[in-house]
Design a protein around this motif. Structure first.
Motif, short mmCIF file in Angstrom:
data_model
loop_
_atom_site.label_atom_id
_atom_site.label_comp_id
_atom_site.label_asym_id
_atom_site.label_seq_id
_atom_site.Cartn_x
_atom_site.Cartn_y
_atom_site.Cartn_z
N THR A 275 39.75 27.77 45.97
CA THR A 275 41.09 28.09 45.62
C THR A 275 41.35 29.12 44.38
O THR A 275 42.16 29.85 44.55
CB THR A 275 41.80 26.69 45.21
OG1 THR A 275 41.43 25.78 46.19
CG2 THR A 275 43.13 26.76 44.60
N ILE A 276 40.39 29.05 43.37
CA ILE A 276 40.53 29.91 42.13
C ILE A 276 40.34 31.57 42.88
O ILE A 276 41.06 32.42 42.32
CB ILE A 276 39.48 29.73 41.24
CG1 ILE A 276 39.87 28.48 40.54
CG2 ILE A 276 39.56 30.77 40.10
CD1 ILE A 276 39.13 27.79 39.63
N SER B 113 40.92 32.58 45.71
CA SER B 113 42.16 32.97 46.67
C SER B 113 43.12 33.53 45.75
O SER B 113 43.50 34.43 46.01
CB SER B 113 42.45 31.89 47.72
OG SER B 113 43.59 32.21 48.16
N SER B 114 43.42 32.78 44.73
CA SER B 114 44.33 33.32 43.67
C SER B 114 44.00 34.50 43.14
O SER B 114 44.67 35.47 42.69
CB SER B 114 44.40 32.37 42.49
OG SER B 114 44.81 31.07 43.05
N SER C 248 42.24 36.93 44.41
CA SER C 248 42.31 38.01 45.12
C SER C 248 43.72 38.78 45.23
O SER C 248 43.87 39.84 45.69
CB SER C 248 42.03 37.62 46.59
OG SER C 248 43.13 36.70 47.10
N SER C 249 44.84 38.03 44.77
CA SER C 249 45.86 38.57 44.91
C SER C 249 46.61 38.76 43.33
O SER C 249 47.81 39.17 43.15
CB SER C 249 47.08 37.93 45.60
OG SER C 249 47.08 36.48 45.15
N SER C 250 45.79 38.53 42.22
CA SER C 250 46.10 38.44 40.68
C SER C 250 45.14 38.83 39.76
O SER C 250 43.86 38.62 40.32
CB SER C 250 46.85 37.24 40.43
OG SER C 250 47.20 37.02 39.11
N ALA D 58 43.84 33.89 37.00
CA ALA D 58 44.29 32.71 37.64
C ALA D 58 44.19 31.37 36.78
O ALA D 58 43.00 31.25 36.48
CB ALA D 58 43.14 32.44 39.11
N SER D 59 45.22 30.70 36.81
CA SER D 59 45.20 29.41 36.15
C SER D 59 44.44 28.38 36.78
O SER D 59 44.69 28.35 37.71
CB SER D 59 46.53 28.99 35.71
OG SER D 59 46.41 27.64 35.17
N TYR D 60 43.37 27.73 36.14
CA TYR D 60 42.74 26.98 37.11
C TYR D 60 42.82 25.57 36.49
O TYR D 60 42.09 24.76 37.12
CB TYR D 60 41.16 27.27 36.82
CG TYR D 60 40.49 27.18 35.27
CD1 TYR D 60 39.90 25.89 34.94
CD2 TYR D 60 40.43 28.27 34.68
CE1 TYR D 60 39.61 25.68 33.82
CE2 TYR D 60 40.01 28.12 33.22
CZ TYR D 60 39.54 26.79 32.80
OH TYR D 60 38.90 26.71 31.84
N SER E 260 42.44 30.09 31.98
CA SER E 260 42.48 30.91 33.11
C SER E 260 41.23 31.63 33.37
O SER E 260 40.35 31.91 32.41
CB SER E 260 43.68 32.14 32.89
OG SER E 260 43.35 32.93 32.03
#
Length: 489
Positions: free
Chosen positions: A177-178, A180-181, A183-185, A188-190, A481
């Motif tokens: 999930t992290i 994936s986040s 990949s576009s930012s 990533a807040s985890y 993050s």
């Protein structure tokens, strides 16, 4: 957390040091008796003044440091929140114990009791726990304590065969999930993925209940626990939001249970429906009623385990991801060269540096910063330098973040030293690593208050680090993050 020695998660331990035994061989054999310094101040005004210092003007750490300097003592009288005006039945008067030697008295049950002192003299409404005093509020002298403690230790023992597989499986989901986040930012807040991982993993291990079987719980169970937990402890914690709003809305009154009653009812229904096997054992093997079993399970899951990991793991990630000293390379090397091809409780015991990093994070950032105990009788309490008379009924309060920076025990105590707990000297220091209602070398039993999950916490955190560096070569980020991960080559 702890289980039987034959089950492998328990680390070898020795008897905890006597609370009156000095960790410093240079301490004098006979200490002077000293009157307790400090004051509670004028009625109403003293507690209010200390409360504003504690939450607003100074913050907890500076609050205690300034008084150590003022009284030239690590033991003194003061007030800790919550207090007047809307906590009329709460006595904020405490005796602060802020070095390793004096702090150890909090765990000597011949001298102190632990009844209803989880967060000091303030106790959240029992409505938050099904109108029951769950195990954490019981003193070992109360017969019900042994039943609940044995039950909690049994839960851990029986979960040992699924603990690591569930941990690794849910960790993989979290990191996917992290990634994936990311990949576009650029960041990533985890926190949410982390809490979802903790909730799913612990539900399966402790309750024998799969959150995916209840869509509402699967989606929001972690948030329900967050709200339930927050409303109980908000009057006692420093959030750091804009003042005076924090004082007015968070620290002035106890929050009513009805604000989370729907969440709690849904969680109880989930446990009752999906955790039937665990509930049955609580009743047939440990003599608990169904309601006692449900509410103790939810407290163990939500307050002790979920709440503790939600605070501790971000501190651990921050210590590793923000490091610029080459620690990650050392951790990566150890995680991949030791422990065999499959992670297990046994494999991380071979990873000395990984475990030391976990211990050092617990030393500097204990998940529960305050510990309390009430004097069971009159007794003499020793610090490194003096002896003080404590009267029956007085409430002792230790702020662990300062205790664990005791310069008479820990070299360079303010610094994060990853290898502090390695080698023979480091193992000896574990006698003074307090974070779980006792020293790391202590063992949980039904007759003490040491966290039943003590060993499980440190081994789970070690598995978390080992898994991280078997999956990634490096990681960058903070306590909230992740900014970059480099997949293992």
């Amino acid at each position: 957390m702890s289980i039987m020695m034959r089950m492998s998660p328990v680390m070898s331990s020795t008897s905890p040091p006597s609370p009156l035994a000095s960790p410093s061989p240079s301490s004098p054999p006979v200490l002077p008796v000293r009157s307790l310094p400090g004051s509670y101040g004028w009625p109403l005004l003293g507690p209010i003044s200390d409360r504003l210092d504690y939450f607003w003007f100074q913050g907890p750490e500076t609050f205690f440091r300034k008084r150590i300097d003022k009284y030239k003592s690590t033991v003194f009288r003061t007030n800790v929140p919550p207090s007047f005006p809307f906590f009329l039945n709460v006595n904020p008067n405490v005796v602060a114990v802020l070095d390793c030697k004096s702090f150890a008295h909090l765990f000597d049950l011949d001298l102190v009791e632990k009844k209803n002192v989880l967060v000091g003299d303030f106790m959240p409404s029992v409505k938050f726990t099904g109108d029951l005093r769950v195990g954490v509020y019981l003193d070992p002298s109360e017969p019900q304590h042994a039943k609940v403690k044995k039950f909690s230790m049994d839960i851990l023992k029986r979960s040992s065969n699924i603990w690591v597989p569930e941990l690794v499986s849910n960790l993989d989901t979290m990191w996917d999930t992290i990634e994936s986040s990311l990949s576009s930012s650029s960041s990533a807040s985890y926190i949410v993925p982390l809490q979802k991982f903790i909730f799913a993993f612990l539900s399966k291990c402790l309750l024998g209940a799969d959150p995916s079987r209840d869509p509402k719980i699967a989606k929001s169970g972690y948030a329900m626990l967050d709200r339930w937990l927050a409303l109980q402890i908000l009057p006692t914690v420093n959030i750091g939001i804009l003042q005076p709003l924090e004082e007015i809305f968070l620290h002035s009154f106890a929050y009513p249970f009805f604000l989370v009653s729907g969440d709690y009812k849904r969680l109880c229904q989930f446990v009752e429906k999906e955790g039937k096997e665990v509930l049955k054992r609580g009743q047939t093997e440990f003599g608990l009623s169904q309601q006692e079993t449900i509410h103790n399970l939810l407290f163990i899951l939500g307050f002790n385990a979920f709440g503790g990991f939600s605070v501790f793991l971000p501190s651990l990630v921050n210590a590793i991801a923000s490091d610029k000293t080459g620690l990650q390379e050392k951790l990566r090397k150890e995680a991949r060269e030791k422990g065999g091809s499959t992670l297990s409780f046994g494999s991380v015991k071979e990873m000395e540096l990984v475990q030391s990093v976990v211990y050092e994070t617990l030393r500097l950032e204990p998940p529960v910063p305050l510990q309390y105990a009430r004097a069971r009788k009159d007794f003499k309490l020793s610090s490194h330098n003096s002896v003080f008379d404590i009267k029956k009924g007085e409430l002792l309060c230790g702020y662990q973040k300062l205790v664990m920076r005791d310069p008479k025990v820990f070299d360079d105590p303010e610094s994060f030293k990853p290898d502090r707990f390695t080698k023979e000297k480091g193992v000896e220091l574990l006698n003074y690593l307090y974070w779980s209602n006792g020293p790391q070398t202590g063992s949980p039993t039904e007759s003490n208050k040491q966290c039943a999950a003590k060993d499980y916490v440190t081994l789970t955190a070690s598995l978390f680090v080992a898994h991280l560096f078997r999956r990634y070569d490096s990681i960058s980020g903070s306590a909230s993050s992740i900014t970059a991960v480099e997949k293992a080559k």
